[in-house]
Enzyme design. Structure first.
Site: not given
Ligand code: NAD
Length: 394
Positions: A73, A110-111, A139, A223, A233, A242, A271
């Protein structure tokens, strides 16, 4: 044009096409050096343009040799505005994958919407027939459901308000922040956005359209973290979402014949979504310092390669007592956490630079937007209008 970082709050409003490309190439190079993984051949990655989703896509393509369809997106460049980092990342990934003979296409939209689910299914039917792995890595701050209702997520605690240290990374000031508890409505809305409902909708739609291989696997990311982040969290509004996601993994396995749902609990990393969570950036910068000192620090690509190679695409994925795959195992090591705890007690504005890896935090932050990459000349003019090859075709 010459592209410089412009930081507003906890995001950067510009991104650098050459730097994003260098970042994607670095991740590809890492995976190419690792032993290959057997397993996924046709992979759908939802949320594929940044962070863990991008690293998942790169790992599947370059470790398993998989065809990847990514749902993103993101915005292309417009006038003097650069594209989003996710756009440039995806353009670079597709260019590399095509050069290396790998199928890679992208759906941008939008996914959460029915339309994007429909487009994705059509693309799978047309090009891949079926997929054998679905990575759900969204996210998002808000979600509009198929009924047209928009829900927003909040990053608040639940129950009592909560006070602890936080850092203003720009000024380096360590101060205290008090987080208000979320209302019941805010918790419900956060669960709507970041819980498992949309993940299950995706799997139901894919199953109904008969585009999932028998024995397909789907994974979503979560997480847990140490106690010091729990009020924020695990026991906060996001943690409630979660928990819902975790329950959804089990429902998917039970309700959809031939599909297995997994949760991978990943490490805390910089991120675009984690920078928005209060308290967590201070924890992450201390964690980075400790894990780097112990030689066990990983970024998104190291985490995702290890997930697919050692934990998910294996005969019997190892899970904990709650049925969760843990790639946060090194973060949660008792020796790592006891050092983090000690440093957390001591940290203040005067010693923050020594105790925490503030420099490493900023480096990761800038690199997310394609800045601070070695080998990129940031004084040079760059073309900001970069096409994503598969979006040009359609
Ligand atoms: P990020 O923000 O880097 O990536 C999120 C992705 O989702 C991006 O590519 C964004 O463009 C896409 N996105 C957002 N809304 C969208 C939509 N409506 N349609 C299509 N795409 C959409 O985030 P991240 O940290 O990589 O998070 C990914 C997952 O990992 C989440 O579930 C997060 O909770 C989990 N996570 C993150 C961490 C951390 O520390 N960053 C740790 C553990 C788990």
């Amino acid at each position: 044009m010459v592209v410089q970082p412009k930081i507003r709050g906890f995001i950067c409003t510009t991104s650098h096409p050459e730097g994003c490309k260098a970042n994607v190439e670095r991740q590809i190079a890492y995976v190419k050096q690792q032993p290959k993984t057997q397993g996924a051949k046709k992979v759908l990655v939802i949320g594929a343009s940044a962070g863990y989703g991008l690293a998942s896509r790169i790992s599947c393509a370059y470790s398993c040799g998989a065809a990847t369809l990514g749902v993103i997106f993101d915005k292309p460049a417009s006038g003097s505005r650069t594209a989003t980092a996710g756009w440039y990342n995806t353009a670079a990934f597709e260019q590399c994958a095509h050069r290396d003979g790998l199928y890679a296409k992208t759906i941008n939209g939008d996914a959460f919407s029915l339309e994007i689910k429909r487009q994705t299914i059509d693309q799978i039917k047309k090009d891949l027939g079926k997929v054998d792995l679905v990575v759900y890595s969204l996210a998002a701050p808000r979600r509009t459901t198929a009924e047209g209702v928009t829900y927003s997520s909040v990053l608040k605690t639940t129950g009592e308000q909560y006070t602890n240290k936080t850092i203003d990374l720009r000024s380096g000031q360590v101060t205290e922040v008090t987080l208000p508890p979320a209302t019941e409505q805010e918790i419900e809305d956060t669960v709507k956005v970041m819980g498992g409902e949309d993940w299950k909708d995706w799997i139901a739609a894919l199953k109904q359209a008969d585009v999932l291989e028998q024995g397909a696997v789907t994974v979503a990311y979560s997480y847990i973290g140490p106690e010091l982040t729990h009020p924020m969290y695990l026991n906060g509004s996001i943690g409630q979402a979660k928990r819902h996601l975790h329950a959804t993994a089990q429902e998917i396995t039970q309700e959809f014949d031939g599909v297995k749902g997994y949760i991978s609990v990943n490490k805390a990393l910089v991120t675009q979504s984690s920078t928005a969570i209060p308290i967590v950036p201070l924890y992450i910068s201390i964690l980075y310092q400790v894990m780097k000192r112990h030689g066990c620090h990983e970024g998104c690509i190291e985490q995702m390669y290890r997930l697919f190679h050692e934990k998910l695409l294996v005969d019997c994925p190892p899970v904990d007592a709650q049925g969760l795959i843990r790639v946060d195992d090194w973060e949660m090591r008792p020796d790592i956490q006891s050092e983090v705890d000690e440093l957390w007690k001591d940290i203040d504005t005067e010693n923050a630079e020594q105790i925490a890896d503030i420099k490493g935090y900023w480096e990761d932050f800038y690199q997310m937007f394609g800045f601070s990459m070695s080998g990129v000349d940031y004084e040079q003019d760059v073309e900001i209008n970069v096409p994503i090859p598969s979006l040009q075709e359609s």
